[in-house]
Design an enzyme around this catalytic site. Structure first.
Site, PDB file in Angstrom:
ATOM      1  NE  ARG A  51      -3.148  -0.021   3.086  1.00 38.49           N
ATOM      2  CZ  ARG A  51      -2.567   0.291   4.236  1.00 38.49           C
ATOM      3  NH1 ARG A  51      -2.044   1.496   4.392  1.00 38.49           N
ATOM      4  NH2 ARG A  51      -2.501  -0.580   5.220  1.00 38.49           N
ATOM      5  CE1 TYR A 102     -15.928  12.684 -15.492  1.00 41.44           C
ATOM      6  CE2 TYR A 102     -15.595  12.576 -13.125  1.00 41.44           C
ATOM      7  CZ  TYR A 102     -15.927  11.960 -14.324  1.00 41.44           C
ATOM      8  OH  TYR A 102     -16.240  10.634 -14.334  1.00 41.44           O
ATOM      9  CG  ASP A 173      -9.391  17.213 -14.381  1.00 36.65           C
ATOM     10  OD1 ASP A 173      -8.700  16.608 -15.217  1.00 36.65           O
ATOM     11  OD2 ASP A 173     -10.443  16.739 -13.898  1.00 36.65           O
ATOM     12  CE  LYS A 198     -12.479   9.345 -18.304  1.00 36.14           C
ATOM     13  NZ  LYS A 198     -12.736  10.564 -17.539  1.00 36.14           N
TER      14      LYS A 198
HETATM   15  C1  LIG Z   1     -13.094  10.896 -16.191  1.00 35.70           C
HETATM   16  C2  LIG Z   1     -12.663  12.190 -15.595  1.00 35.70           C
HETATM   17  C3  LIG Z   1     -12.366  12.299 -14.230  1.00 35.70           C
HETATM   18  C4  LIG Z   1     -12.547  11.145 -13.258  1.00 35.70           C
HETATM   19  O1  LIG Z   1     -11.628  10.125 -13.519  1.00 35.70           O
HETATM   20  P1  LIG Z   1     -11.933   8.558 -13.241  1.00 35.70           P
HETATM   21  O2  LIG Z   1     -10.698   7.923 -13.779  1.00 35.70           O
HETATM   22  O3  LIG Z   1     -13.171   8.220 -13.997  1.00 35.70           O
HETATM   23  O4  LIG Z   1     -12.107   8.402 -11.780  1.00 35.70           O
HETATM   24  C5  LIG Z   1     -11.932  13.531 -13.760  1.00 35.70           C
HETATM   25  N1  LIG Z   1     -11.800  14.595 -14.580  1.00 35.70           N
HETATM   26  C6  LIG Z   1     -12.077  14.527 -15.896  1.00 35.70           C
HETATM   27  C7  LIG Z   1     -11.912  15.729 -16.741  1.00 35.70           C
HETATM   28  C8  LIG Z   1     -12.511  13.332 -16.449  1.00 35.70           C
HETATM   29  O5  LIG Z   1     -12.803  13.271 -17.751  1.00 35.70           O
END
Ligand SMILES: *Cc1c(COP(=O)(O)O)cnc(C)c1O
Length: 378
Positions: A51, A102, A173, A198
């Site tokens: 962990r 998001y 982000d 993504k």
């Molecule tokens: C998908 C997404 C998230 C969240 O990420 P997960 O991997 O689904 O937990 C956060 N910010 C943006 C811009 C996203 O597209």
């Protein structure tokens, strides 16, 4: 087991993405760090228990750290990385955040408001004056640029500088842009988060996240958060992401070439009334994007000439484009964002978001143009 790429700043990102996070070059070493499946390590080293750390995480962290220009921590999901950053907020703190970040971030901010009395000041982050005006007395600036799903572009250097002057921590982000197109830490941000799910992993086959910072205090807090909250990534997912990220440069290049072609054709299509893509010279975000980004990405938002029902029919009428949420995979996908209850009411009900993939652009165009026509039939 893996070594940081020597002098990452010496090499172009296309090289870093291939060479960072590789094993030491000793006779018979494998070229890639394998998935290390272990819960416990022999006494005497820095890991001890899994962990705390894992060699496969370290390899991915070296790639992401070199790409963003900071120290990276892998998390079990993008939301786990987001939550680790938001966990730093003291009770009653104020956060400046976009109207439609998001959806998961929006929900988590709402939860923090009721659970911890966090004040959320919603702004249009593309409106610099409004965003800066909301900063006084706040603890954290949260930004996405280009924004989701409307692809507005925030003036990042100005916002991060204003946040720093006023004592706010700033977090970007960077999921939509990727570090190949935009490096928020260079533009003045304190932390960057990613949904590695993504573009970075890129194949719609895993969920993973990361946070990156140059600030040692922030880094240590996020590391401690990961250890004790336990939102750790699985070594197998991490290894698949590591394999995926090696082609990020090629995937993104092709996807944004496709997006540029499709944006022009869609904007001219008689059944499209409004389209945003920061790569089009007439787009309101174009000048800023050209200043602070190296590429315009592969996300497009448009409103068809019809209501939400028509937009839904378009999404159902494609054969190649996948009707699905999420983004950043090799396959093109589309969805009407307001079908989600958590999507902001500031997003038009008929807005369709496209995640352009790496397929043949003529096939993509024929399928999408066909769906726009077919959905209009009585
Ligand atoms: C998908 C997404 C998230 C969240 O990420 P997960 O991997 O689904 O937990 C956060 N910010 C943006 C811009 C996203 O597209």
């Amino acid at each position: 087991m893996s070594r940081p790429i020597p002098e990452p700043d010496r090499y172009a990102p296309a090289t870093v993405v291939v060479h960072a996070g590789r094993p030491d070059r000793v006779p018979d070493a494998p070229l890639s760090v394998p998935p290390v499946l272990a819960s416990t390590f022999v006494e005497g080293g820095p890991l001890g228990y899994a962990r705390t750390g894992n060699p496969t995480w370290t390899a991915l962290e070296e790639v992401l750290g070199a790409l963003e220009g900071g120290r990276a921590l892998a998390f079990g999901s993008g939301m786990a990385a987001v939550a680790a950053v938001l966990d730093r907020l003291p009770p009653g703190a104020a956060v400046v955040a976009p109207w439609s970040p998001y959806g998961g971030v929006s929900r988590l901010l709402d939860q923090l408001r009721s659970a911890r009395g966090v004040h959320v000041r919603r702004v249009d982050v593309a409106d610099t004056e409004q965003t800066v005006a909301a900063m006084d007395g706040a603890a954290l600036l949260w930004v996405e640029s280009p924004t989701n799903p409307q692809l507005a572009v925030a003036d990042l250097p100005v916002l991060f500088a204003a946040a720093r002057e006023r004592g706010l921590t700033s977090c970007a982000d960077n999921t939509f842009a990727t570090p190949l197109n935009q490096r928020p830490l260079d533009l003045g941000a304190d932390v960057v988060v990613h949904s590695v799910t993504k573009y970075l992993a890129g194949h719609s086959d895993l969920v993973l996240g990361a946070a990156i910072s140059r600030d040692d205090v922030i880094y240590e807090q996020l590391l401690e958060n990961r250890i004790y909250r336990g939102a750790i990534p699985g070594p197998l997912e991490t290894w698949i992401a590591l394999r995926g990220v090696r082609t990020l440069h090629l995937r993104l290049e092709r996807a944004q070439q496709n997006a540029a072609v499709l944006a022009v054709r869609l904007a001219d299509h008689p059944r499209v009334v409004r389209l945003t893509y920061p790569g089009r010279p007439e787009d309101p975000g174009h000048a800023r994007a050209a200043e602070q980004m190296r590429g315009f990405g592969a996300m497009i938002a448009f409103q068809p000439d019809g209501d939400a029902g028509y937009a839904d029919r378009v999404c159902r009428a494609t054969r190649l484009w996948v009707h699905a949420t999420s983004l950043g995979g090799v396959e093109s996908s589309l969805e009407r964002r307001r079908r989600w209850a958590e999507e902001s009411p500031t997003v038009p009900a008929n807005l369709i978001r496209l995640s352009v993939g790496i397929e043949d652009v003529e096939d993509l165009w024929a399928d999408l143009a066909g769906a726009l026509d077919q959905a209009a039939l009585p």
